[in-house]
Write a protein that holds these residues in place. Sequence first.
Motif, PDB file in Angstrom:
ATOM      1  N   ASN A   1      20.836 -23.205  27.239  1.00  9.82           N
ATOM      2  CA  ASN A   1      20.310 -22.552  28.398  1.00  9.82           C
ATOM      3  C   ASN A   1      19.286 -23.501  29.033  1.00  9.82           C
ATOM      4  O   ASN A   1      18.395 -23.729  28.455  1.00  9.82           O
ATOM      5  CB  ASN A   1      19.881 -21.204  28.279  1.00  9.82           C
ATOM      6  N   LEU A   2      19.529 -24.215  30.499  1.00 13.37           N
ATOM      7  CA  LEU A   2      18.328 -24.883  30.843  1.00 13.37           C
ATOM      8  C   LEU A   2      18.128 -24.527  32.498  1.00 13.37           C
ATOM      9  O   LEU A   2      19.057 -24.241  33.107  1.00 13.37           O
ATOM     10  CB  LEU A   2      18.857 -26.354  30.838  1.00 13.37           C
ATOM     11  N   PHE A   3      16.752 -23.963  32.636  1.00  7.57           N
ATOM     12  CA  PHE A   3      16.100 -23.804  33.713  1.00  7.57           C
ATOM     13  C   PHE A   3      15.514 -24.669  34.308  1.00  7.57           C
ATOM     14  O   PHE A   3      14.402 -25.049  33.696  1.00  7.57           O
ATOM     15  CB  PHE A   3      15.493 -22.269  33.635  1.00  7.57           C
ATOM     16  N   GLU A   4      15.790 -25.171  35.466  1.00  2.00           N
ATOM     17  CA  GLU A   4      14.927 -26.380  36.031  1.00  2.00           C
ATOM     18  C   GLU A   4      14.478 -26.254  37.320  1.00  2.00           C
ATOM     19  O   GLU A   4      15.252 -25.764  38.227  1.00  2.00           O
ATOM     20  CB  GLU A   4      15.756 -27.899  35.678  1.00  2.00           C
ATOM     21  N   LEU A   5      13.370 -26.755  37.874  1.00  2.00           N
ATOM     22  CA  LEU A   5      12.703 -26.732  39.004  1.00  2.00           C
ATOM     23  C   LEU A   5      12.275 -28.198  39.407  1.00  2.00           C
ATOM     24  O   LEU A   5      11.587 -28.494  38.639  1.00  2.00           O
ATOM     25  CB  LEU A   5      11.783 -25.663  39.283  1.00  2.00           C
TER      26      LEU A   5
ATOM     27  N   LYS B   1      12.911 -22.889  21.810  1.00  2.00           N
ATOM     28  CA  LYS B   1      12.558 -22.604  23.093  1.00  2.00           C
ATOM     29  C   LYS B   1      11.523 -23.917  23.465  1.00  2.00           C
ATOM     30  O   LYS B   1      11.037 -24.435  22.384  1.00  2.00           O
ATOM     31  CB  LYS B   1      11.583 -21.432  23.241  1.00  2.00           C
TER      32      LYS B   1
ATOM     33  N   SER C   1      10.830 -27.736  33.418  1.00  2.11           N
ATOM     34  CA  SER C   1      12.048 -27.085  33.059  1.00  2.11           C
ATOM     35  C   SER C   1      11.756 -26.066  31.615  1.00  2.11           C
ATOM     36  O   SER C   1      10.701 -26.334  30.869  1.00  2.11           O
ATOM     37  CB  SER C   1      12.791 -28.049  32.403  1.00  2.11           C
TER      38      SER C   1
ATOM     39  N   SER D   1      15.743 -31.121  24.834  1.00  2.00           N
ATOM     40  CA  SER D   1      16.845 -31.130  25.934  1.00  2.00           C
ATOM     41  C   SER D   1      17.489 -32.497  26.010  1.00  2.00           C
ATOM     42  O   SER D   1      18.734 -32.326  26.166  1.00  2.00           O
ATOM     43  CB  SER D   1      16.144 -30.506  27.261  1.00  2.00           C
TER      44      SER D   1
END
Length: 211
Positions: free
Chosen positions: A8-12, A40, A31, A161
Amino acid sequence: IDEEQRYNLFELIGDVSFEDSYINKAKLTTSFFTDALESKELFANLTTDFDFPLSYLYSDANDLKLKTTLEFLKGEFNQDYQGFDNERYSIFTASLQPQYQFSYLDFSVKAGLKIYASLDFTNKANNFLIYPNLDISTPIVKNYVSLYAGVSGDLKTNTYSNFVDDNPFVSPTLFITQTSENYNYFLGFNGKITNSINFNVKGAYKFEEDK
C-alpha cells in the motif's frame, strides 16, 4: 508456505513556482508505504531551486543555480532476517548543490558541487560528503556532433518502496542504508543525423559504496 504479499502506497506531492524571485520552484513529496507483513515506511523530501544573479559582479555573468534538499526517511520491518528482532531505520539528509554554467572559447562548462550532511539515527552514524559535478562539452562538427566529458558523484537514499518497485518479491527484512556514488567518470559524444534523428554514445566508469 503461504506465499502472499500486499503493498500500500499513499503519496502526496505538491509544487510551487515563483516569478521575480530568487526561488525558482519548490517541490514537496511525502509518502507512507506498508505491506501485509507489518512493514511501515515514512518518506518526506523537500527540494528547492534558487537562481542568484551575478550580474553585479560583471554584466555578462550567468545566474548561479542552487538546489537544496531536505529528506527524512523512517521505517521498520516486523522482524530481521533471522526473525529475532524488529529491523528499524531512520535517516535525515540535507544537501546543497551549487552550479554555474559558462562558456570559454568553444567549450561549454557546467561546474558545481554536491554537498551532503547525513544523519543515521538508528546506527548513530553521521557523514559529511562532498562530490564533484563537472560537465564540459565542445562541438566537433558544428551543429552536428559534440564531444562531452565530466565527473560527478552523488548520495542516494534507498527506500523499501523503491526496492519493491525493482523487485516485488524482495524479502521484508532488509538493511536499509544510503548508497554513495564516490565518483562517476564519463565520456561521450552526441548530435543529430537529421532534424528528427538524434544520437548519444556514452561510456562511464563509476565506483559505489553500499549498493
